[in-house]
Design an enzyme around this catalytic site. Sequence first.
Site, short mmCIF file in Angstrom:
data_model
loop_
_atom_site.label_atom_id
_atom_site.label_comp_id
_atom_site.label_asym_id
_atom_site.label_seq_id
_atom_site.Cartn_x
_atom_site.Cartn_y
_atom_site.Cartn_z
CB SER A 131 -0.89 -0.05 1.26
OG SER A 131 -1.49 1.16 1.56
CE1 TYR A 144 -3.48 -1.94 5.88
CE2 TYR A 144 -3.16 0.38 5.03
CZ TYR A 144 -3.50 -0.89 4.70
OH TYR A 144 -3.59 -1.50 3.44
#
Length: 244
Positions: A131, A144
Amino acid sequence: MSERTAVITGASAGIGEATARALAEAGFHVVLGARRLDRLENVAAELAGTAFPLDVTDPTSVAAFVQRVPECHVLVNNAGGARGLERVVDADEDNWRWMWETNVLGTLRMTKALLPKLIASGDGHVITVTSIAGHEVYDGGSGYTSAKHAQAALHETLRSEHLGEPVRITEIIPGMVETDFSMNRFDGDTTRAANVYRGLTPLTAQDVAEVIAFAATRPSHVNLDSIVLKPRAQLNGSRYDRSE
Ligand SMILES: NC(=O)c1ccc[n+]([C@@H]2O[C@H](COP(=O)([O-])OP(=O)(O)OC[C@H]3O[C@@H](n4cnc5c(N)ncnc54)[C@H](OP(=O)(O)O)[C@@H]3O)[C@@H](O)[C@H]2O)c1
């Protein structure tokens, strides 16, 4: 040439499901893994693929899955996601554990288990969906972003450790993609999840899947090391144009 096999983790929804469709379309035999077997079996049936239950956080489940895959040319490490959006001072350890177990240790387990088969294929390929959160930080995102940074570091290390062996290593780095990701992150809070995509056009799972299939179908000597893709309206993890 005989049919090549692609294993896709987290193929019951979102980017993983779209990737299974794109790779099947590109001529691969697709082997799908995830926890929701009913959804997985429906997708596999449509694609003449194979579905096996897989929980990447469980070493026994990973071992059982891998044992059922006799050969593998492409591994797409896609299973993962986010839980919560708390600042460090309020960090929820259960959320952190979920994110590290799934994104980081899940990728480690699957890669470790399938690398011998990928290399033995003579033309293997590890594709990991990290990501932009693996390359920057944003407020509330540390659980995250730290997991995605670790996943990206683990993935990148493979490129050097296996230089000279018949295996390619590609990191896919998406920005915002509209899937169940935000619903899962916000524990089913539909308003909060919808707000993530307010006023802009996010990427679709298919947009990402097409890029993965492109990387997987280059000639064997071409290694796309990393590919960043974002919606036009997204600059980074904290700056967007929401004027649509
Ligand atoms: N959506 C975005 O904006 C975005 C942006 C950048 C990167 N990503 C990354 O893209 C990947 C896919 O996310 P998505 O957007 O497609 O989210 P999603 O729609 O929530 O899909 C997540 C997939 O992961 C699977 N999964 C979760 N835990 C698992 C486990 N323990 N074992 C096996 N499979 C598991 C889920 O299947 P089951 O529940 O059936 O197990 C599901 O198929 C993730 O790694 C995510 O971090 C997403």
